[in-house]
Write a protein that holds these residues in place. Structure first.
Motif, PDB file in Angstrom:
ATOM      1  N   LEU A   1       0.822  -1.204   0.000  1.00  0.00           N
ATOM      2  CA  LEU A   1       0.000   0.000   0.000  1.00  0.00           C
ATOM      3  C   LEU A   1       0.855   1.252   0.000  1.00  0.00           C
ATOM      4  O   LEU A   1       0.582   2.211  -0.709  1.00  0.00           O
ATOM      5  CB  LEU A   1      -0.925  -0.016   1.217  1.00  0.00           C
ATOM      6  CG  LEU A   1      -2.106  -0.994   1.137  1.00  0.00           C
ATOM      7  CD1 LEU A   1      -2.643  -1.321   2.519  1.00  0.00           C
ATOM      8  CD2 LEU A   1      -3.210  -0.434   0.260  1.00  0.00           C
ATOM      9  N   LEU A   2       1.911   1.236   0.785  1.00  0.00           N
ATOM     10  CA  LEU A   2       2.813   2.393   0.824  1.00  0.00           C
ATOM     11  C   LEU A   2       3.509   2.582  -0.515  1.00  0.00           C
ATOM     12  O   LEU A   2       3.669   3.719  -0.986  1.00  0.00           O
ATOM     13  CB  LEU A   2       3.855   2.223   1.927  1.00  0.00           C
ATOM     14  CG  LEU A   2       3.346   1.977   3.354  1.00  0.00           C
ATOM     15  CD1 LEU A   2       4.519   2.031   4.346  1.00  0.00           C
ATOM     16  CD2 LEU A   2       2.269   2.973   3.749  1.00  0.00           C
ATOM     17  N   LYS A   3       3.885   1.501  -1.159  1.00  0.00           N
ATOM     18  CA  LYS A   3       4.548   1.581  -2.464  1.00  0.00           C
ATOM     19  C   LYS A   3       3.622   2.175  -3.529  1.00  0.00           C
ATOM     20  O   LYS A   3       4.091   2.698  -4.538  1.00  0.00           O
ATOM     21  CB  LYS A   3       5.014   0.197  -2.905  1.00  0.00           C
ATOM     22  CG  LYS A   3       6.194  -0.347  -2.113  1.00  0.00           C
ATOM     23  CD  LYS A   3       6.563  -1.747  -2.588  1.00  0.00           C
ATOM     24  CE  LYS A   3       7.749  -2.294  -1.822  1.00  0.00           C
ATOM     25  NZ  LYS A   3       8.084  -3.690  -2.242  1.00  0.00           N
ATOM     26  N   ASN A   4       2.321   2.070  -3.291  1.00  0.00           N
ATOM     27  CA  ASN A   4       1.348   2.581  -4.271  1.00  0.00           C
ATOM     28  C   ASN A   4       0.752   3.916  -3.860  1.00  0.00           C
ATOM     29  O   ASN A   4      -0.280   4.328  -4.401  1.00  0.00           O
ATOM     30  CB  ASN A   4       0.250   1.544  -4.495  1.00  0.00           C
ATOM     31  CG  ASN A   4       0.704   0.425  -5.411  1.00  0.00           C
ATOM     32  OD1 ASN A   4       0.904   0.627  -6.603  1.00  0.00           O
ATOM     33  ND2 ASN A   4       0.900  -0.758  -4.847  1.00  0.00           N
ATOM     34  N   GLY A   5       1.385   4.612  -2.915  1.00  0.00           N
ATOM     35  CA  GLY A   5       1.011   5.989  -2.661  1.00  0.00           C
ATOM     36  C   GLY A   5       0.339   6.301  -1.343  1.00  0.00           C
ATOM     37  O   GLY A   5       0.051   7.468  -1.064  1.00  0.00           O
ATOM     38  N   VAL A   6       0.062   5.300  -0.517  1.00  0.00           N
ATOM     39  CA  VAL A   6      -0.574   5.564   0.776  1.00  0.00           C
ATOM     40  C   VAL A   6       0.419   6.234   1.724  1.00  0.00           C
ATOM     41  O   VAL A   6       1.563   5.791   1.871  1.00  0.00           O
ATOM     42  CB  VAL A   6      -1.099   4.255   1.402  1.00  0.00           C
ATOM     43  CG1 VAL A   6      -1.432   4.440   2.885  1.00  0.00           C
ATOM     44  CG2 VAL A   6      -2.323   3.768   0.642  1.00  0.00           C
ATOM     45  N   THR A   7      -0.015   7.307   2.369  1.00  0.00           N
ATOM     46  CA  THR A   7       0.817   7.982   3.367  1.00  0.00           C
ATOM     47  C   THR A   7       0.101   8.119   4.710  1.00  0.00           C
ATOM     48  O   THR A   7       0.661   8.654   5.663  1.00  0.00           O
ATOM     49  CB  THR A   7       1.239   9.379   2.882  1.00  0.00           C
ATOM     50  OG1 THR A   7       0.074  10.122   2.493  1.00  0.00           O
ATOM     51  CG2 THR A   7       2.202   9.288   1.707  1.00  0.00           C
ATOM     52  N   ILE A   8      -1.153   7.652   4.774  1.00  0.00           N
ATOM     53  CA  ILE A   8      -1.912   7.647   6.025  1.00  0.00           C
ATOM     54  C   ILE A   8      -2.424   6.227   6.212  1.00  0.00           C
ATOM     55  O   ILE A   8      -3.238   5.743   5.419  1.00  0.00           O
ATOM     56  CB  ILE A   8      -3.089   8.643   5.994  1.00  0.00           C
ATOM     57  CG1 ILE A   8      -2.590  10.052   5.679  1.00  0.00           C
ATOM     58  CG2 ILE A   8      -3.841   8.634   7.320  1.00  0.00           C
ATOM     59  CD1 ILE A   8      -3.699  11.080   5.498  1.00  0.00           C
ATOM     60  N   ALA A   9      -1.936   5.536   7.246  1.00  0.00           N
ATOM     61  CA  ALA A   9      -2.213   4.109   7.397  1.00  0.00           C
ATOM     62  C   ALA A   9      -2.717   3.796   8.796  1.00  0.00           C
ATOM     63  O   ALA A   9      -2.446   4.512   9.763  1.00  0.00           O
ATOM     64  CB  ALA A   9      -0.955   3.294   7.104  1.00  0.00           C
TER      65      ALA A   9
END
Length: 408
Positions: free
Chosen positions: A252-260
């Motif tokens: 998810l982070l690799k695909n642009g997520v910055t709020i997890a």
């Protein structure tokens, strides 16, 4: 309505499934039970903060008037929201921000439900006002399944000048209960001033990554992912260990997520594992090729990519109780946009009752500012506004911008 939050942000984990593990019985009003057992909630939220959460959600998920009606507690709406926020602020003690949590009412906007759009806005306005008065730092509109209901919540929350996060819940096909896609929601909502958008619940991180990958090129705002800790078994136990969940979150982070964060089944241990992932992840290595959304329109179920050159619009369609057949006929044409002529607020209402019959994007044509505002208010998607109007251009531009529409 942007956000000054430093990215990345770690949200909290599940409230409901953790409270069940700690004694929450079935069939009760969760919000009332929490107020009767405050130490359970405070203890859980302190654990999330110790695990590294930057934001915790006040347990106001179903504390809107329509949901509380099921328990005969609707007159407690303002009181419950204020008291529940107080518990989260006590747990936080200034170490994490507190979000006012807003969720579906359990009803739908007419013609598919019993509520008018104005009534839906008023329900959310009451809750949002109580949350703001209680001192929340932001609003989180989560687990949403209808674009009309999301828009009602966003419009209500905008009145209180706090950042707004929105997350939807989708099925295996990437659609909400009402058929909305994540992309149609993103295109419609990010132009309305929300601060971040994404998904919660839905699935584990692997399935959620597929949806995030699809919408990331079109996102102008930070993306949120709050997946479940896998899928529950027949006993209701969620399958992903903290380590496995964190491993899945990396995609998810690799695909642009910055709020997890985590949804159903995610414990403080899961949040601690995601904290470790965030702290060690190189966000500067993520390169998303952004797409131009300037002429992208949307209704609830579909996104339309238009070209400014040679745009073919229909002749103006008059609004009325019998306009459905004309909308259907035009939807089968080779036109790019259906032009809706709005002469009055009543016209806007009539179109709102028939707009689901239009399978092409919509352009509103009006010389009446109030009629145009009404039409844009009740159109659940991203529309276009015909610039050939007697309304002064500056005013026309402001009206279009308020509802995320394109002035053409």
């Amino acid at each position: 309505m942007g956000t000054d939050f430093a990215l990345p942000i770690l949200l909290d984990g599940a409230t409901g499934s953790n409270l069940i593990e700690r004694g929450l019985p079935a069939g009760v009003c969760v919000e009332e039970w929490i107020l009767e057992n405050p130490d359970v909630l405070i203890g859980l939220q302190k654990e999330f903060i110790e695990a590294g959460s930057n934001i915790i959600y006040a347990p106001t998920f179903s504390a809107n008037r329509k949901k509380l009606e099921h328990y005969g507690l609707e007159e407690k709406t303002v009181e419950f929201n204020k008291r529940l926020v107080e518990l989260s602020k006590k747990a936080s003690a200034g170490r994490a921000l507190v979000a006012g949590d807003i969720s579906p009412t359990g009803d739908f906007v007419e013609p598919f439900g019993s509520m008018t759009f104005s009534e839906m806005i008023d329900v959310y306005k009451e809750q949002a006002g109580a949350l703001k008065e209680a001192g929340v730092d932001l609003f989180v509109i989560e687990t949403m399944m209808s674009l009309s209901e999301i828009r009602a919540a966003v419009i209500a929350c905008r009145k209180f000048s706090l950042p707004i996060f929105v997350t939807i819940t989708v099925d295996e096909n990437g659609r909400t209960l009402t058929g909305a896609t994540a992309l149609s929601c993103l295109i419609s909502l990010q132009e309305m001033g929300i601060s971040a958008f994404g998904l919660n619940c839905s699935h584990g991180p692997d399935k959620m990554a597929e949806v995030i990958k699809e919408i990331a090129p079109f996102a102008k705002i930070p993306l949120i992912a709050k997946p479940n800790a896998g899928q529950p078994d027949e006993c209701g136990r969620y399958g992903l260990s903290p380590e496995d969940m964190a491993k899945g979150m990396e995609e998810l982070l690799k695909n642009g997520v910055t709020i997890a964060g985590g949804c159903c089944g995610s414990t403080p241990e899961h949040i601690a594992a995601i904290r470790k992932l965030l702290d060690g992840f190189d966000f500067s290595s993520v390169k998303i090729e952004k797409q131009d959304t300037g002429l992208m329109l949307a209704n609830e179920t579909q996104v339309f990519y238009l070209s400014a050159d040679g745009l073919e619009a229909s002749e103006p369609v008059a609004c009325g109780v019998d306009m459905a057949d004309e909308l259907l006929e035009l939807s089968d044409s080779n036109l790019d946009v259906i032009t809706i002529e709005v002469l009055s607020a009543d016209d806007a209402y009539q179109f709102s009752q028939n707009s689901h019959m239009a399978k092409l994007p919509v352009m509103f044509k009006s010389d009446d500012p109030m009629a145009l505002k009404s039409a844009l208010l009740t159109y659940h998607g991203r529309a276009m506004v015909d610039g050939k109007s007697s309304i002064p251009e500056d005013e026309l531009r402001k009206i279009a911008a308020k509802y995320g529409a394109i002035l053409y």
